[in-house]
Scaffold this motif. Structure first.
Motif, PDB file in Angstrom:
ATOM      1  N   HIS A   1      -0.128  10.470   2.103  1.00  0.00           N
ATOM      2  CA  HIS A   1       0.851  10.175   0.930  1.00  0.00           C
ATOM      3  C   HIS A   1       1.397   9.271   0.357  1.00  0.00           C
ATOM      4  O   HIS A   1       2.456   8.679   1.014  1.00  0.00           O
ATOM      5  N   CYS A   2       1.390   8.878  -0.868  1.00  0.00           N
ATOM      6  CA  CYS A   2       2.565   7.296  -1.053  1.00  0.00           C
ATOM      7  C   CYS A   2       3.568   8.579  -2.305  1.00  0.00           C
ATOM      8  O   CYS A   2       2.499   8.975  -3.325  1.00  0.00           O
ATOM      9  N   SER A   3       4.034   9.051  -1.746  1.00  0.00           N
ATOM     10  CA  SER A   3       6.078   8.672  -2.795  1.00  0.00           C
ATOM     11  C   SER A   3       5.822   8.528  -3.934  1.00  0.00           C
ATOM     12  O   SER A   3       6.138   8.843  -5.132  1.00  0.00           O
TER      13      SER A   3
ATOM     14  N   CYS B   1       3.300   6.063  -6.228  1.00  0.00           N
ATOM     15  CA  CYS B   1       2.830   6.118  -6.805  1.00  0.00           C
ATOM     16  C   CYS B   1       1.258   7.342  -6.621  1.00  0.00           C
ATOM     17  O   CYS B   1       0.888   7.968  -7.606  1.00  0.00           O
TER      18      CYS B   1
ATOM     19  N   TRP C   1      -0.386   8.195  -4.842  1.00  0.00           N
ATOM     20  CA  TRP C   1      -2.097   7.475  -3.724  1.00  0.00           C
ATOM     21  C   TRP C   1      -1.900   8.529  -2.725  1.00  0.00           C
ATOM     22  O   TRP C   1      -1.240   9.376  -1.726  1.00  0.00           O
TER      23      TRP C   1
ATOM     24  N   GLN D   1       0.771  -0.285   5.035  1.00  0.00           N
ATOM     25  CA  GLN D   1       1.535   0.238   3.265  1.00  0.00           C
ATOM     26  C   GLN D   1       0.315   0.387   2.428  1.00  0.00           C
ATOM     27  O   GLN D   1      -0.421   0.582   1.994  1.00  0.00           O
ATOM     28  N   CYS D   2       1.428   0.919   0.762  1.00  0.00           N
ATOM     29  CA  CYS D   2       0.229   1.983   0.409  1.00  0.00           C
ATOM     30  C   CYS D   2      -0.970   0.922  -0.441  1.00  0.00           C
ATOM     31  O   CYS D   2      -0.159  -0.395  -0.941  1.00  0.00           O
TER      32      CYS D   2
ATOM     33  N   ASN E   1       3.556   0.160  -1.731  1.00  0.00           N
ATOM     34  CA  ASN E   1       5.061   0.842  -1.127  1.00  0.00           C
ATOM     35  C   ASN E   1       4.851   1.476   0.859  1.00  0.00           C
ATOM     36  O   ASN E   1       3.507   1.928   0.919  1.00  0.00           O
TER      37      ASN E   1
ATOM     38  N   ASP F   1       5.859   3.024   2.534  1.00  0.00           N
ATOM     39  CA  ASP F   1       6.822   4.539   2.505  1.00  0.00           C
ATOM     40  C   ASP F   1       5.824   5.949   2.694  1.00  0.00           C
ATOM     41  O   ASP F   1       5.449   6.530   1.879  1.00  0.00           O
ATOM     42  N   LEU F   2       5.245   5.624   3.705  1.00  0.00           N
ATOM     43  CA  LEU F   2       3.550   6.367   3.323  1.00  0.00           C
ATOM     44  C   LEU F   2       3.987   7.744   3.979  1.00  0.00           C
ATOM     45  O   LEU F   2       4.275   7.550   5.405  1.00  0.00           O
TER      46      LEU F   2
END
Length: 757
Positions: free
Chosen positions: A455-457, A459, A461, A495-496, A501, A503-504
């Motif tokens: 999960h991407c916090s 957006c 995603w 990255q996302c 991002n 931070d995945l």
């Protein structure tokens, strides 16, 4: 005898040969016999569409509807006759009932090596023995392997290859000169390996077990389905063993024992080999090599194997002297084939037992609602069934070991005790206590991998599969995102891909992550993980289970592979980490499956002389399912579900079938299914007088995973309270589908008695 051999049928060296082939055409094909000695049931090689294929001879007619000048000739004939009349009758029934081409049904039931053109040769097995007195000084000081082999042969009248292999990996090279000189002799055997030494320990049956054995044996020799409903640890396997001892006492008689999954085979095989060592035993499952599978299949077909233990495909194994069939864990959905011919092995086993006139025993601690319905008959309620029960119900209410008691089951409310890294404080405390006592624990989570979501916090995603409409599972150690539906793999992005991002984060728990958490919380504990990722080698599961029994494992983490059939005397705690998703499933069978799964895994605790405890982490501890589970009252839970099914006219109170279709473009699927629905409704309207009950034909819908492996999917469900009416409608629907102009652009299948959509 259960079967009659086709080999006794006439042979022909000229004329027409009618065969079935492994092709998606529901018809038989005629060929010319160029002078070969061909008999009914032979495997032959024939040309077809530019290829050479294996075929099975079904008839030797005097003439063909096809002109002789257009018929091709049979190329080759093999001596063997794989099927007897009874097995072919069973396969014909399945092809008709499940609406699948007969040729594909027949050929798919054969071992792979019998479907290949090259001669089917299984690996030979030998027993070795000394034929002469060993001369003194034969083995020199430097011939250590030879000396050990001779010593072993002098100790035993005969030695197997496995015994000689324990001496040295070079034993074959060492023993060959002894064979050449005549000092050692050998004979070919069929059994894969010798049975274990006979066990002197034979438990005393309790009253419930003794009654079950007597009731079944009193009606041996005729068709009768028995539902053996016993709580976990009630000694169902001991009942099976006593039945086999009695039935196999008759010369040449055979028995088939079926299990839903491969991981149950080694333990059951070990029990049977030690208690029934006088009877030859073989197994049939997908972990065998093709050579082993052929050898075991031929041993069953010839009657030399008295006991066959197998998974669902073994239901079609020819056994000329079959006298008893047993299905362990009969409720398990693994008995349902989900590709090719969508048969249910439990239902096929019932048909086979009826054709052979023999008893069939269905054992479970949580019977399927279908079996429960058939066992209760009118007892299920006035609306349930207006007939006498077709199954006989036998109940084992108590655990077989006098000191063993059913475990206590508790629900841990995760809204009040939030889990950290998947574990609530109560479960951590319970694990600590077991480690202090030197007892074993099992944590059950039916998700493999590290986390079910990446999960991407920033957006929101979520990592999706490139081929399916499903989320991919993070496998952290392999640095992969893997789809558990189609098998597609992709590297973990740095990255996302949506917003950049970095931070995945993994979301949720799976077996790898729980293992990591336990190793951090309890560094002194010996932790073992059991899932499809760790149990890949042929003997991996057997070795791990042996380590558990030897006390070399403190905490087990497992998926459904550990939920049933295993008996760990020192295991006193079971923790269930995640169940709530099943409570909200749109599948009407979800609660039945969840209850069975939880009851089975709970039954792993307290099977020895120590009390067991089960902790279930859930946000819905007041749910009726958990209340029934804590009382361990399957009957009450099943009866309530059964009344719901009767009210809604869902199975087992009615019958369903699903016509599934898939294509690269959903517009094609939608058009095909819409046309199918319209045609089926017109057929029902035109033949209204022929239906005692009008079938229901639902509109086309998409399944939960609408796209699978780049194919867009949809289905139409057909439902009726009468099996015959549904089959009549299916026959018309299949005939229509085979003539549809989109036939070449889509793939469609029929799933009769479907369990999932």
């Amino acid at each position: 005898m259960c079967s009659a051999a086709l080999s006794s049928q006439p042979t022909a060296t000229t004329g027409i040969v009618r065969v079935v082939l492994d092709v998606p055409l529901d018809r038989q094909f005629d060929y010319l016999n160029p002078g070969l000695d061909i008999r009914l049931g032979n495997r032959v090689v024939v040309p077809f569409a530019g290829r050479q294929l294996i075929a099975i001879v079904m008839a030797l007619p005097e003439e063909s509807e096809v002109p002789a000048n257009k018929l091709k000739a049979v190329l080759q004939v093999f001596d063997d006759v794989p099927f007897d009349d009874t097995t072919l009758k069973l396969l014909r029934f399945c092809a008709d009932y499940y609406h699948y081409p007969f040729g594909q049904t027949v050929l798919a039931s054969l071992p792979l090596r019998l479907r290949q053109i090259k001669p089917a040769v299984s690996r030979k097995m030998w027993m070795y023995a000394l034929a002469q007195v060993v001369p003194e000084g034969l083995a020199g000081k430097r011939q250590l392997v030879l000396a050990r082999l001779l010593a072993l042969l002098q100790q035993h009248s005969e030695c197997s290859e496995a015994q000689l292999g324990d001496v040295s990996s070079s034993w074959r090279k060492t023993i060959q000169p002894l064979l050449d000189s005549g000092l050692v002799s050998r004979r070919e055997v069929v059994a894969i390996r010798p049975s274990l030494a006979a066990s002197d320990h034979e438990p005393t049956l309790n009253d419930e077990q003794a009654h079950a054995v007597k009731a079944i044996l009193d009606k041996a020799g005729r068709f009768q389905p028995w539902l053996l409903f016993g709580v976990t640890g009630s000694g169902k396997t001991e009942v099976y063993i006593r039945l086999l001892q009695a039935v196999l006492a008759e010369p040449q008689s055979q028995a088939l024992i079926m299990v839903p999954e491969i991981n149950l085979t080694p333990q059951l095989e070990g029990r049977f080999r030690s208690r029934l060592s006088q009877f030859s035993l073989v197994t049939l499952h997908s972990h065998l090599s093709e050579s082993e599978r052929l050898q075991h299949w031929q041993a069953a077909q010839s009657g030399e194997a008295r006991i066959v233990i197998g998974t669902r495909l073994s239901v079609f194994t020819p056994m000329p002297h079959l006298k008893l069939m047993i299905l362990d864990e009969e409720h398990d959905s693994s008995y349902k084939q989900q590709d090719g011919m969508r048969y249910h092995a439990r239902d096929v086993a019932l048909v086979r037992a009826k054709q052979c006139g023999i008893p069939v025993v269905l054992g479970s601690a949580t019977p399927s609602l279908e079996s429960w319905y058939n066992a209760l008959g009118q007892a299920a309620g006035p609306a349930a069934s207006q007939k006498n029960p077709s199954y006989r119900l036998l109940t084992l209410k108590n655990r077989a070991a006098a000191q063993a008691q059913l475990p206590r089951i508790f629900c841990v409310d995760t809204t009040h005790s939030p889990p950290e890294a998947g574990l609530t404080p109560q479960l951590k405390q319970a694990l600590t206590l077991r480690l202090q006592r030197g007892e074993q624990s099992l944590l059950f989570i039916n998700r493999r991998g590290y986390a079910p979501v990446l999960h991407c916090s920033a957006c929101q995603w979520l990592a999706d599969c490139r081929r399916c409409s499903a989320k991919v599972v993070l496998h952290l150690r392999q640095r992969l995102l893997r789809c558990h539906h189609c098998g597609d793999e992709q590297p973990v992005p740095l990255q996302c891909p949506s917003c950049g991002n970095a931070d995945l984060r993994p979301v949720g728990q799976a077996t790898q992550r729980v293992e990591e958490t336990l190793q951090q919380l309890f560094p002194q504990a010996r932790v073992a993980r059991v899932d499809r990722d760790t149990i890949q080698g042929k003997d991996a599961l057997t070795e791990l289970l042996s380590a558990v029994h030897a006390g070399k494992v403190d905490i087990l983490i497992g998926t459904q592979m550990l939920a049933k059939g295993h008996d760990f005397a020192n295991l006193t705690l079971v923790g269930v980490l995640d169940t709530d998703s099943a409570l909200h499933s749109p599948d009407y069978r979800a609660s039945e499956r969840l209850f069975a799964q939880l009851m089975q895994v709970a039954g792993r605790a307290g099977r020895g002389d120590k009390p067991g405890e089960v902790l279930i982490q859930t946000a819905f501890p007041q749910h009726a399912l958990f209340a029934a589970l804590q009382q361990q009252n399957y009957a009450e839970f099943a009866n309530s579900l059964l009344q719901e099914r009767i009210t809604l006219q869902f199975p087992p109170a009615a019958y369903i079938a699903v016509m599934k279709a898939e294509a690269a473009d959903y517009a094609l699927v939608e058009q095909f299914l819409t046309d199918l629905t319209q045609s089926a409704r017109e057929f029902v309207a035109q033949h209204a007088d022929a239906f005692a009950e009008k079938p229901m034909i639902y509109d086309p819908v998409r399944p939960g995973i609408a796209r699978l492996n780049r194919m867009e999917r949809g289905y139409v469900m057909l439902q009726c309270g009468q099996r015959g009416a549904l089959q009549q409608l299916l026959q018309a629907a299949v005939a229509w589908a085979r003539q549809h102009p989109m036939q070449a652009k889509i793939r469609w299948v029929v799933d009769v008695d479907a369990l999932e959509y």
